[in-house]
Design a protein around this motif. Sequence first.
Motif, PDB file in Angstrom:
ATOM      1  N   THR A  39      -5.011   1.926 -41.847  1.00  0.00           N
ATOM      2  CA  THR A  39      -5.695   1.514 -42.448  1.00  0.00           C
ATOM      3  C   THR A  39      -6.231   0.150 -42.334  1.00  0.00           C
ATOM      4  OG1 THR A  39      -5.159   0.823 -44.495  1.00  0.00           O
ATOM      5  CG2 THR A  39      -5.256   3.522 -43.994  1.00  0.00           C
ATOM      6  N   ALA A  40      -8.248  -0.164 -42.751  1.00  0.00           N
ATOM      7  CA  ALA A  40      -8.238  -1.529 -42.449  1.00  0.00           C
ATOM      8  C   ALA A  40      -7.073  -3.026 -42.827  1.00  0.00           C
ATOM      9  CB  ALA A  40      -9.838  -1.884 -42.943  1.00  0.00           C
ATOM     10  N   GLN A  41      -7.150  -2.332 -44.360  1.00  0.00           N
ATOM     11  CA  GLN A  41      -6.387  -2.299 -45.443  1.00  0.00           C
ATOM     12  C   GLN A  41      -4.884  -3.001 -44.956  1.00  0.00           C
ATOM     13  OE1 GLN A  41      -8.553   0.214 -46.296  1.00  0.00           O
ATOM     14  NE2 GLN A  41      -9.377  -1.145 -47.106  1.00  0.00           N
ATOM     15  N   ARG A  49       1.050 -11.576 -42.496  1.00  0.00           N
ATOM     16  CA  ARG A  49       1.911 -11.041 -42.718  1.00  0.00           C
ATOM     17  C   ARG A  49       2.999 -11.595 -41.076  1.00  0.00           C
ATOM     18  NH1 ARG A  49       4.767  -5.580 -44.595  1.00  0.00           N
ATOM     19  NH2 ARG A  49       3.712  -6.344 -46.219  1.00  0.00           N
ATOM     20  N   SER A  50       2.135 -11.597 -39.854  1.00  0.00           N
ATOM     21  CA  SER A  50       2.607 -11.430 -38.617  1.00  0.00           C
ATOM     22  C   SER A  50       2.783 -12.771 -38.309  1.00  0.00           C
ATOM     23  CB  SER A  50       1.954 -10.513 -37.116  1.00  0.00           C
ATOM     24  OG  SER A  50       0.792 -11.831 -37.472  1.00  0.00           O
ATOM     25  N   GLY A  51       1.428 -13.406 -38.742  1.00  0.00           N
ATOM     26  CA  GLY A  51       1.313 -15.132 -38.719  1.00  0.00           C
ATOM     27  C   GLY A  51       0.328 -14.880 -37.116  1.00  0.00           C
ATOM     28  N   LEU A  52       0.345 -14.432 -36.468  1.00  0.00           N
ATOM     29  CA  LEU A  52      -0.435 -14.577 -34.991  1.00  0.00           C
ATOM     30  C   LEU A  52      -2.214 -13.989 -34.990  1.00  0.00           C
ATOM     31  CD1 LEU A  52       2.040 -11.156 -33.467  1.00  0.00           C
ATOM     32  CD2 LEU A  52       1.764 -13.408 -32.765  1.00  0.00           C
ATOM     33  N   PRO A  53      -2.327 -14.104 -33.945  1.00  0.00           N
ATOM     34  CA  PRO A  53      -4.063 -14.035 -33.804  1.00  0.00           C
ATOM     35  C   PRO A  53      -4.504 -12.563 -34.191  1.00  0.00           C
ATOM     36  CG  PRO A  53      -3.202 -15.075 -32.007  1.00  0.00           C
ATOM     37  CD  PRO A  53      -1.806 -14.814 -32.684  1.00  0.00           C
ATOM     38  N   VAL A  54      -6.179 -12.402 -34.688  1.00  0.00           N
ATOM     39  CA  VAL A  54      -5.755 -10.732 -34.742  1.00  0.00           C
ATOM     40  C   VAL A  54      -6.062 -10.306 -33.727  1.00  0.00           C
ATOM     41  CG1 VAL A  54      -7.404 -11.288 -34.877  1.00  0.00           C
ATOM     42  CG2 VAL A  54      -7.147  -9.911 -36.525  1.00  0.00           C
ATOM     43  N   LYS A  55      -6.381 -11.200 -32.122  1.00  0.00           N
ATOM     44  CA  LYS A  55      -6.301  -9.912 -31.303  1.00  0.00           C
ATOM     45  C   LYS A  55      -5.000  -9.938 -30.829  1.00  0.00           C
ATOM     46  CE  LYS A  55      -8.312 -10.749 -26.644  1.00  0.00           C
ATOM     47  NZ  LYS A  55      -8.925 -11.732 -25.600  1.00  0.00           N
ATOM     48  N   ARG A  56      -3.723  -9.960 -30.574  1.00  0.00           N
ATOM     49  CA  ARG A  56      -2.689  -9.682 -30.774  1.00  0.00           C
ATOM     50  C   ARG A  56      -2.485  -8.278 -31.231  1.00  0.00           C
ATOM     51  NH1 ARG A  56       1.341 -12.661 -30.086  1.00  0.00           N
ATOM     52  NH2 ARG A  56       2.650 -11.172 -29.777  1.00  0.00           N
ATOM     53  N   PHE A  57      -3.733  -7.780 -32.179  1.00  0.00           N
ATOM     54  CA  PHE A  57      -3.416  -6.234 -32.640  1.00  0.00           C
ATOM     55  C   PHE A  57      -4.166  -5.249 -31.929  1.00  0.00           C
ATOM     56  CE2 PHE A  57      -1.081  -8.956 -35.680  1.00  0.00           C
ATOM     57  CZ  PHE A  57      -0.618  -7.684 -36.684  1.00  0.00           C
ATOM     58  N   GLU A  79     -12.608 -11.719 -38.410  1.00  0.00           N
ATOM     59  CA  GLU A  79     -11.543 -10.338 -39.296  1.00  0.00           C
ATOM     60  C   GLU A  79     -11.269  -9.325 -39.898  1.00  0.00           C
ATOM     61  OE1 GLU A  79      -8.302 -12.890 -40.713  1.00  0.00           O
ATOM     62  OE2 GLU A  79      -8.499 -14.563 -38.828  1.00  0.00           O
ATOM     63  N   GLU A  80     -12.182  -9.619 -40.660  1.00  0.00           N
ATOM     64  CA  GLU A  80     -12.572  -7.996 -41.482  1.00  0.00           C
ATOM     65  C   GLU A  80     -13.612  -7.268 -40.601  1.00  0.00           C
ATOM     66  OE1 GLU A  80     -13.303 -11.109 -42.560  1.00  0.00           O
ATOM     67  OE2 GLU A  80     -11.551 -11.188 -43.944  1.00  0.00           O
ATOM     68  N   GLU A  84     -12.025  -3.158 -39.528  1.00  0.00           N
ATOM     69  CA  GLU A  84     -12.636  -2.100 -39.827  1.00  0.00           C
ATOM     70  C   GLU A  84     -12.913  -1.535 -38.342  1.00  0.00           C
ATOM     71  OE1 GLU A  84     -13.842  -0.856 -42.548  1.00  0.00           O
ATOM     72  OE2 GLU A  84     -13.107  -2.144 -43.829  1.00  0.00           O
ATOM     73  N   LEU A  85     -13.027  -2.017 -37.200  1.00  0.00           N
ATOM     74  CA  LEU A  85     -13.375  -1.195 -36.016  1.00  0.00           C
ATOM     75  C   LEU A  85     -12.104  -0.812 -35.659  1.00  0.00           C
ATOM     76  CD1 LEU A  85     -14.491  -1.026 -33.455  1.00  0.00           C
ATOM     77  CD2 LEU A  85     -13.393  -2.906 -32.457  1.00  0.00           C
ATOM     78  N   LEU A  86     -10.623  -1.311 -35.866  1.00  0.00           N
ATOM     79  CA  LEU A  86      -9.359  -0.896 -35.345  1.00  0.00           C
ATOM     80  C   LEU A  86      -8.840   0.418 -36.394  1.00  0.00           C
ATOM     81  CD1 LEU A  86      -7.667  -4.341 -34.915  1.00  0.00           C
ATOM     82  CD2 LEU A  86      -8.673  -2.523 -32.959  1.00  0.00           C
ATOM     83  N   ALA A  87      -9.268   0.192 -37.530  1.00  0.00           N
ATOM     84  CA  ALA A  87      -9.079   1.364 -38.828  1.00  0.00           C
ATOM     85  C   ALA A  87      -9.845   2.693 -37.687  1.00  0.00           C
ATOM     86  CB  ALA A  87      -9.217   1.130 -39.698  1.00  0.00           C
ATOM     87  N   THR A  88     -10.668   2.126 -36.859  1.00  0.00           N
ATOM     88  CA  THR A  88     -11.491   3.601 -36.664  1.00  0.00           C
ATOM     89  C   THR A  88     -10.664   4.606 -35.831  1.00  0.00           C
ATOM     90  OG1 THR A  88     -13.228   3.021 -35.064  1.00  0.00           O
ATOM     91  CG2 THR A  88     -13.828   2.323 -36.927  1.00  0.00           C
ATOM     92  N   ASP A  89      -9.943   3.987 -35.045  1.00  0.00           N
ATOM     93  CA  ASP A  89      -9.132   4.679 -33.911  1.00  0.00           C
ATOM     94  C   ASP A  89      -8.004   3.964 -33.557  1.00  0.00           C
ATOM     95  OD1 ASP A  89      -8.547   5.959 -31.342  1.00  0.00           O
ATOM     96  OD2 ASP A  89     -10.422   6.530 -31.384  1.00  0.00           O
ATOM     97  N   GLY A  90      -6.670   4.413 -33.552  1.00  0.00           N
ATOM     98  CA  GLY A  90      -5.397   4.257 -33.437  1.00  0.00           C
ATOM     99  C   GLY A  90      -5.074   3.634 -32.171  1.00  0.00           C
ATOM    100  N   MET A  91      -5.721   3.837 -30.791  1.00  0.00           N
ATOM    101  CA  MET A  91      -5.581   4.190 -30.031  1.00  0.00           C
ATOM    102  C   MET A  91      -6.079   2.461 -29.597  1.00  0.00           C
ATOM    103  SD  MET A  91      -4.160   6.142 -28.706  1.00  0.00           S
ATOM    104  CE  MET A  91      -3.746   5.942 -27.078  1.00  0.00           C
ATOM    105  N   LEU A  92      -7.351   1.952 -30.290  1.00  0.00           N
ATOM    106  CA  LEU A  92      -7.719   0.615 -30.321  1.00  0.00           C
ATOM    107  C   LEU A  92      -6.594  -0.638 -30.684  1.00  0.00           C
ATOM    108  CD1 LEU A  92     -10.998   0.666 -31.663  1.00  0.00           C
ATOM    109  CD2 LEU A  92     -10.527   0.128 -29.161  1.00  0.00           C
TER     110      LEU A  92
END
Length: 118
Positions: A39-41, A49-57, A79-80, A84-92
Amino acid sequence: MSIVFVEYPKCSTCQKAKKWLEEHKVTFEDRHIKEENPTAQELALWHRRSGLPVKRFVNTSGMLYRELGLKDKLPVMSEEEIYELLATDGMLVKRPLVVGEDFVLTGFKPAEWEERLA
């Protein structure tokens, strides 16, 4: 230590990572990224928790990434919006992910995993 291994079972890198976990006797809960998409949350929490740039996800080598033209869109998204975009499809979502109580590992880098998990 309680960890969740977030994977796409058909992914060869995920298969290698899972084998590594089993060989190193790391106990984990397995989570199929397409059947139980983060989920987005969750993504926001894992990112912090990771301390990484969001792009690493973001799975930048996936077909969906290219189809959606995300290379040009991500740099201007908040980031939000990315969560939300990543939460739409696990393949992202970059995989595999190892989610621990106080850390998150993205992708499979044996040296990094050895340092954190072995």
